[in-house]
Design an enzyme around this catalytic site. Sequence first.
Site, PDB file in Angstrom:
ATOM      1  N   ASP A 111       0.829  -1.201   0.000  1.00  0.00           N
ATOM      2  CA  ASP A 111       0.000   0.000   0.000  1.00  0.00           C
ATOM      3  C   ASP A 111       0.870   1.260   0.000  1.00  0.00           C
ATOM      4  O   ASP A 111       1.890   1.310   0.691  1.00  0.00           O
ATOM      5  CB  ASP A 111      -0.853  -0.032   1.287  1.00  0.00           C
ATOM      6  CG  ASP A 111      -1.943   1.017   1.309  1.00  0.00           C
ATOM      7  OD1 ASP A 111      -2.838   0.949   0.448  1.00  0.00           O
ATOM      8  OD2 ASP A 111      -1.920   1.903   2.183  1.00  0.00           O
ATOM      9  N   GLU A 143       1.620  -0.556  -5.031  1.00  0.00           N
ATOM     10  CA  GLU A 143       0.561   0.411  -5.284  1.00  0.00           C
ATOM     11  C   GLU A 143       1.245   1.780  -5.268  1.00  0.00           C
ATOM     12  O   GLU A 143       1.419   2.403  -4.235  1.00  0.00           O
ATOM     13  CB  GLU A 143      -0.525   0.360  -4.200  1.00  0.00           C
ATOM     14  CG  GLU A 143      -1.747   1.166  -4.595  1.00  0.00           C
ATOM     15  CD  GLU A 143      -2.238   2.156  -3.551  1.00  0.00           C
ATOM     16  OE1 GLU A 143      -3.313   2.724  -3.745  1.00  0.00           O
ATOM     17  OE2 GLU A 143      -1.545   2.401  -2.547  1.00  0.00           O
TER      18      GLU A 143
HETATM   19  C1  NOJ Z   1      -4.541   2.798  -0.835  1.00  0.00           C
HETATM   20  C2  NOJ Z   1      -5.657   1.855  -0.524  1.00  0.00           C
HETATM   21  O1  NOJ Z   1      -5.969   1.124  -1.669  1.00  0.00           O
HETATM   22  C3  NOJ Z   1      -6.807   2.690  -0.036  1.00  0.00           C
HETATM   23  O2  NOJ Z   1      -7.992   1.968   0.060  1.00  0.00           O
HETATM   24  C4  NOJ Z   1      -6.413   3.323   1.276  1.00  0.00           C
HETATM   25  O3  NOJ Z   1      -7.436   4.190   1.707  1.00  0.00           O
HETATM   26  C5  NOJ Z   1      -5.120   4.141   1.128  1.00  0.00           C
HETATM   27  N1  NOJ Z   1      -4.117   3.448   0.370  1.00  0.00           N
HETATM   28  C6  NOJ Z   1      -4.545   4.458   2.477  1.00  0.00           C
HETATM   29  O4  NOJ Z   1      -4.033   3.301   3.076  1.00  0.00           O
END
Ligand code: NOJ
Length: 567
Positions: A211, A287
Amino acid sequence: MTTPTSPEWWRSAVIYQIYPRSFADANGDGLGDLPGITSRLESLSELGVDAIWLSPFMTSPQKDAGYDVADYCDVDPIFGTLDDFDTMTAQAHANNIRVIVDLVPNHSSDAHSWFQAALAAGPGSAERAHYMFRDGNGENGELPPNNWQSVFGGPAWTRTTNPDGTAGQWYLHLFDSSQPDFDWTNDEVRAMFRDVLRFWLDRGVDGFRVDVAHGMIKADGLPDYTPPAEGGSMGGTTPLGLEPGIDDFEDIDGGAPYWGQEGVHDIYRDWHRLLEEYEGDRVLCAEAWVDPLSKMAKWVRPDEMQQAFNFPYLETPWQASALRAVIDESLEAFSAVGAPSTWVLSNHDVVRHASRLALTAENPQGHGIGPKSPGQPIREVGLQRARAASALMLALPGGAYIYQGEELGLPEVIDLPDDARQDPTWFRTNGERYGRDGCRVPIPWEANAPAYGFNTTGAAWLPQPDDWAPYARDAQVGVDGSTLELYSSALRKRREHGLGLGSIEWIDGLGDDVIAFTNGAVSVIANAGSTDVQLPDSLAGAELILSSGAFDGSTLGADTTVWLRTA
Ligand code: NOJ
C-alpha cells in the site's frame, strides 16, 4: 505449508482482488470474513484465477476499512482468526491459487501500540521517533508544521493534546487523522516491518501488495508543497482522463516531497532480498500512483518489486488511440527494466469500470459518483464497454488484476443513502466527495437468497441494490453470453493460447476507433467506437475464439472485442 511452484508465475498471472468485507460472510453479521472466502474458493478456481490478493484483514479499528492497521500480525476478530487464515491459505493452495496479502507500511492506525506509546512518551522520545511528530509553527505552535494536505481532504497534520490537557506536537498523516505516518528513516520501523513480512511468509503467503508504495519516505525538511491539480483519493493527482490521449500524464507527482522519493527504493531492495530467502517465487506488487510509467518502472527493477499496478492504464478512456498509446508506453517502460507490465481496470478505490467507462463528465479519481454527480452513466453502455475493455485487457501480455464483482459485470452503486456511506473521504470533505463506497458493496452470489447469498441472514454493511439479482453468480454460471462466462472463457483461452506471455504486433488500418494486435496465432480486435466496423478479408471468417458481444464473423459492433485465430 507448501506453495505451488512455477518459475516467475506472476509474469502472466491473473490475480483476483478480494475485498474481504464484501466478498462472503460466513457468520452472517453483514461483514465478509475469512471463512466466507474459504467457502467460495471453488468458484474462483472455476473462474480460473492464478492468485487472490486480499485487502487488509488485520486487527484494525476500521476507520479506513482496514487500511488502518493496529496489529500487523493478527486477524481482526470481525474477519476471523489466524487459524481461519491458515485454513483459507491451505484451501487456496490446494486449488492451485496463490495468496497475496496487503501490507500497509506507510502508516498504522492510531490504535497501534507504538502510536499510543508515542503519545504517552512525549516529545523527543524514542517512541515518538517511530512516527512523524513535529512542533507546530507560529508563536505557540498553533500552526501545522507545513501546508501538506491529506489525500482524503483537509490538513495532513493533527495536533496532539499533552497528558496535562495543553496542546502538544503535531503528527503527520497523509491519509486520515487515524492513520499516522511512520518515520521510515528509523531503523526500528524497518526492522518491525521485516518481522511482519516474515510472519506472513512463514504462514505461506505468496506475496504482498504494498500500500502507498510511493509514500514512505518524505523529503528532508518536509518543505511546503502545493500540488498542481486536485489530489485523488490514493495520492494520485491525475483526474480520470475522459479526454483522449495520454500526453496529459506528465510527471505531476515528481515535485511532491511525500511521493516517489528516491529513498523508498532502498526499502524494496531490502525486502526483495528477504523474499528471496523463501522458496517458491514470492512477489511484491507496488501500489504506486506515479506518472509517467517510465518512473513507475523504477519500482520493478530487477532487485526491487516484481509488479506495479498500471494505474495510467486504468485511467485511460475507452478510446482506441489513447489505449494503444498507453499499452505501448507500458510495454516499453516495464520491459526496459525486464519486468512484465500489469493491467487493471477496477479496484476498491475507483469507480467500477462498468460505470466509469460510460461517464460523460470528468470524475476525479477517488471522488466517486453519487446521485448528484454530473454525467451519469447509462448502465447498458457501461456494461458493453466494460466487457469489451476486459476482453482487451485479458489478452494483453503481462499480469492482470480483476476486482471482485467485475466478472459479474457489477456497476458502481450510485444511490447509496448518505447515512450508509463510510469512506473517510465522505466525512473529511463534508459530503462534497462521495468517495469509494459505491464500488465496495457486498457482491451477489445467488439471485434468490438473503443478501444475494453474501450470507444467510440478509445483513450487509453497505446496502445492496434491489435490482442485482441478474448479476448474481448463479444467474450467470453456464449461461451463454453472460459476463461471468465471458471472463471464465477469457481466462481459459488466455492460458490455452499463451496470451499472458509473448509479445504483440499492432494491426493497422482498421480505422480510428479500432485497436487491434496479434500475439502468436491470435488476433485481438476491439472496436471502441459507436458504429460497426467491417473487418477486412484477412480477418473476416477467421475462427472465433472469444467475443465480448454480438459478432457475425465480419462485422464488429460498437464497443465489442473479439479474439480470432489467424494463424
Ligand atoms: C490505498 C488503498 O488502496 C486505499 O484503500 C487506502 O485508503 C489508502 N491506500 C490508504 O491506506
